[in-house]
Design an enzyme around this catalytic site. Structure first.
Site, PDB file in Angstrom:
ATOM      1  N   LYS A 154      14.860  36.971  53.421  1.00 51.78           N
ATOM      2  CA  LYS A 154      15.101  38.287  52.740  1.00 51.78           C
ATOM      3  C   LYS A 154      16.328  38.565  51.819  1.00 51.78           C
ATOM      4  O   LYS A 154      16.164  38.627  50.611  1.00 51.78           O
ATOM      5  CB  LYS A 154      14.773  39.408  53.543  1.00 51.78           C
ATOM      6  CG  LYS A 154      14.942  40.700  52.842  1.00 51.78           C
ATOM      7  CD  LYS A 154      14.026  41.264  51.935  1.00 51.78           C
ATOM      8  CE  LYS A 154      14.178  42.707  51.554  1.00 51.78           C
ATOM      9  NZ  LYS A 154      13.215  42.958  50.415  1.00 51.78           N
ATOM     10  N   LYS A 197      23.731  46.353  48.622  1.00 53.76           N
ATOM     11  CA  LYS A 197      24.095  46.431  50.123  1.00 53.76           C
ATOM     12  C   LYS A 197      23.355  44.864  50.353  1.00 53.76           C
ATOM     13  O   LYS A 197      23.936  43.810  51.084  1.00 53.76           O
ATOM     14  CB  LYS A 197      23.407  47.571  50.632  1.00 53.76           C
ATOM     15  CG  LYS A 197      23.431  47.441  51.986  1.00 53.76           C
ATOM     16  CD  LYS A 197      22.003  46.720  52.875  1.00 53.76           C
ATOM     17  CE  LYS A 197      21.103  47.669  52.621  1.00 53.76           C
ATOM     18  NZ  LYS A 197      19.665  46.998  53.458  1.00 53.76           N
TER      19      LYS A 197
END
Length: 669
Positions: free
Chosen positions: A166, A236
């Site tokens: 991911k 992030k």
């Protein structure tokens, strides 16, 4: 049918919960955000007040949480002793945190699978969930999620493998996003219409074209920055990938540059907008994004005034003329414009000019003003003690607030963007209520509100039972169907406030603003508990601590910082962040000129915890004639986000000169 619990009902988790309900499963959920809870409830999710309550009886628990620390907190807390439960973590976290969460849960007999989402939120059902964990647990997750939530749940390895895929995938996203923004800017600089480039390349079959390019490039060209994937979240995720690369010794120079670009763009206030925000920022130049070394050269204070045909009555006094303290901060060859509240007392303009030029300017001039928040903190540190000893904290904060507004205006002008966009605009408009209605001219003021499509009215009360009832009755008559609020302007002692509030409740008032002479937090709480009336307050609070304390008072549903009194945009945005997940909403107070109303509008369209904009419907030349683009309402009576750069890039300087009654300035040595 599986008993599933979803912790985190936001953009992704809310969709997962709704999809599982649609597939016939029994789904419970929890989220700190009241808005997320309401949305999930409307989809048939059984919403719980706590994570522990939501977990009761669950067979599979799905996590969809913002950050690694949130996952670890839940793993160490309410999930720790749920033996036999399988946890499917759809959050985007780093592999190390996934392994740490798995180890914590394994001690209590809980199986953990990291299965983050590959796919856009609106493509649920077509997602891929790369799953890391033991095969048996992955099989259980697949049985539940494959079909309603994902097209595939491949077993990719041990715990942490799914998160690795991911974060590295999102690192590629960041690079494609950044280079697309760069290419479109280069097109425009070269005289080629970026839309022509996108249309030509997207349909060419060229090897460079990806699904992501086809999605983000047209949005960039159109200036559509509504967040399908917010820049803060991408930044992030990219930092998680960078940290992984550093841990395993993999060089990532392109990723380092992408992180720099993301951070610089977010520092301008775009973090809440879509990742494609870059094209409008890149022309400013990376060196200017941080705007370091922007020195304050001059401060100008102008007092503007406009006479009133007749005084405006308040429960405590009356307003005899419209007044405005306009503050200019000159820096970097540009000027930022702010406003300080001077409605009262009659001599406020004289005091404010002295406070700004003799107190604030010496601290400000010659210093770096590139970061409004840093400047506000510096001014508060230097001057709050003076205000305390003087017994005049209000004037100090009101002066500092004007500087904060001016610096946000300056920042927007230098970037060529409205402040609402700098802050990360999340909606194109905001609901508005008509204020200043009563005790005089109620039919005429209601007619103005109805004509503009405004669907809520705030009555001025505190003038006695008979007058207050007559005001409300007239509003009901002349603005039929409108929601009605009330503002007492600190009119009553506690006993009278309780009596009057019950009367207003009987009249159908939805919330009551500033009912108490001494609006201490304990007294407000007691008033709410004894009457059940939702309350609004905050315009006479100074600084973040007072405002956040107010937000924790039971019954205070509307927290109302005044941009020109309470700490400008900086304090209001800090407050907005603190209100996320609480019942209280940010609804800025405003009853003065154009600059402060533009600040209220920027806050209302950029902060997720914001709700109302206050629009005084009485005539006010210091609001209505000072800005060229005015204050536009749509057909539903919502006020539209401003289009001018900064706060008042459309300021009419001829009107300023015509309304000016005094001015003075101070320059850096």
């Amino acid at each position: 049918m599986t008993r599933a619990t979803v912790l985190g009902l936001g953009t992704m988790g809310g969709r997962v919960a709704a999809a599982l309900v649609g597939a016939g499963h029994e789904v419970r959920g929890h989220d700190l955000s009241e808005r997320a809870r309401r949305a999930a409830l409307s989809e048939g999710v059984a919403v719980s007040e706590s994570a522990a309550e939501a977990l009761d009886g669950a067979e599979i628990v799905i996590l969809s949480l913002p950050r690694p620390e949130h996952v670890l907190e839940v793993a160490a807390g309410p999930l720790a002793e749920r033996a036999g439960v399988v946890v499917a973590d759809l959050s985007t976290i780093d592999p190390g945190s996934a392994r740490e969460a798995a180890a914590q849960l394994a001690a209590g007999g809980v199986a953990y699978v990291d299965a983050p989402v590959l796919g856009r939120p609106d493509k649920i059902g077509g997602w891929t969930l790369p799953a890391g964990g033991v095969a048996e647990a992955v099989d259980g997750v697949r049985d539940l999620l494959q079909g309603p939530v994902a097209k595939a749940v491949p077993h990719v390895g041990e715990v942490g493998a799914g998160s690795t895929i991911k974060v590295l995938n999102n690192l590629m996203f960041g690079a494609i996003n950044a280079v697309t923004a760069e290419v479109l800017h280069a097109c425009a600089a070269a005289g080629l219409d970026p839309e022509v480039f996108v249309r030509t390349v997207a349909d060419s079959g060229a090897a460079t074209v990806s699904n992501l390019f086809r999605e983000i490039a047209p949005k960039m060209v159109a200036g559509d920055y509504r967040p399908a994937f917010a820049l803060d979240l991408l930044a992030k995720d990219n930092r998680l990938a960078l940290e992984l690369a550093r841990q395993v010794g993999a060089p990532a120079p392109v990723a380092e540059l992408v992180d720099t670009l993301n951070t610089a763009t977010a520092d301008l206030g775009h973090g809440g907008q879509d990742t494609g925000r870059g094209p409008r920022v890149l022309p400013v130049g990376l060196g200017q994004l941080s705007m370091t070394g922007l020195l304050a050269e001059r401060v100008v204070v102008r007092i503007l005034a406009a006479p009133l045909a007749e005084p405006i009555p308040m429960s405590f006094s009356r307003l005899t003329e419209r007044r405005m303290c306009l503050v200019e901060v000159h820096a970097g060859g540009e000027v930022g414009y702010g406003e300080s509240w001077i409605n009262y007392p009659e001599w406020a303009a004289t005091e404010r000019m002295a406070t700004l030029l003799e107190g604030v300017a010496p601290v400000l001039l010659g210093t770096d003003v590139s970061d409004p928040a840093d400047v506000l903190d510096r001014l508060v540190a230097r001057l709050s003690g003076v205000g305390r000893q003087w017994g005049a904290r209000g004037p100090i904060w009101q002066a500092i607030s004007a500087v904060d507004l001016a610096l946000w205006d300056l920042r927007g002008r230098l970037a060529g963007l409205p402040v609402g966009e700098l802050l990360g605009q999340v909606r194109p408009s905001a609901p508005v209520y008509a204020s200043g209605v009563g005790p005089t001219d109620v039919p005429q003021l209601c007619a103005l509100a109805v004509e503009r499509g405004i669907r809520a009215v705030k009555a001025k009360v505190g003038f006695g039972d008979e007058t207050d009832r007559a005001t409300i009755a007239a509003i009901r008559k002349h603005a039929p169907g409108a929601r009605v609020f009330a503002d007492a302007n600190c009119a009553w002692a506690p006993a009278e406030a309780a009596q009057q509030t019950l009367i207003l409740a009987d009249e159908g008032i939805e919330w009551l603003e500033e009912p108490l002479l001494d609006p201490g937090r304990d007294a407000l709480e007691q008033l709410h508990l004894s009457t059940g009336m939702p309350l609004a307050a905050g315009e006479n609070c100074y600084g973040l601590n007072e405002l956040t304390a107010l937000a924790h008072v039971p019954g205070v549903d509307q927290v109302q910082p005044d941009p020109a009194k309470s700490g400008g945009i900086t304090v209001a945005t800090r407050l907005a962040a603190a209100l996320v997940g609480t019942r209280s909403r940010l609804s800025p107070h405003w009853y003065a000129g154009a600059i402060g109303l533009r600040a209220s509008l920027a806050l209302a369209t950029s902060q997720r915890s914001a709700e109302w904009v206050e629009l005084d419907v009485r005539s006010n030349p210091l609001r209505d004639t000072l800005v060229g683009d005015g204050f536009r309402l749509d057909e539903s009576g919502q006020i539209l986000a401003a289009r001018a750069p900064g706060l008042v890039g459309d300021l009419d300087h001829d009107r300023v000169a015509a309304l000016q009654i005094a001015t003075a300035d101070r320059s850096a040595p």
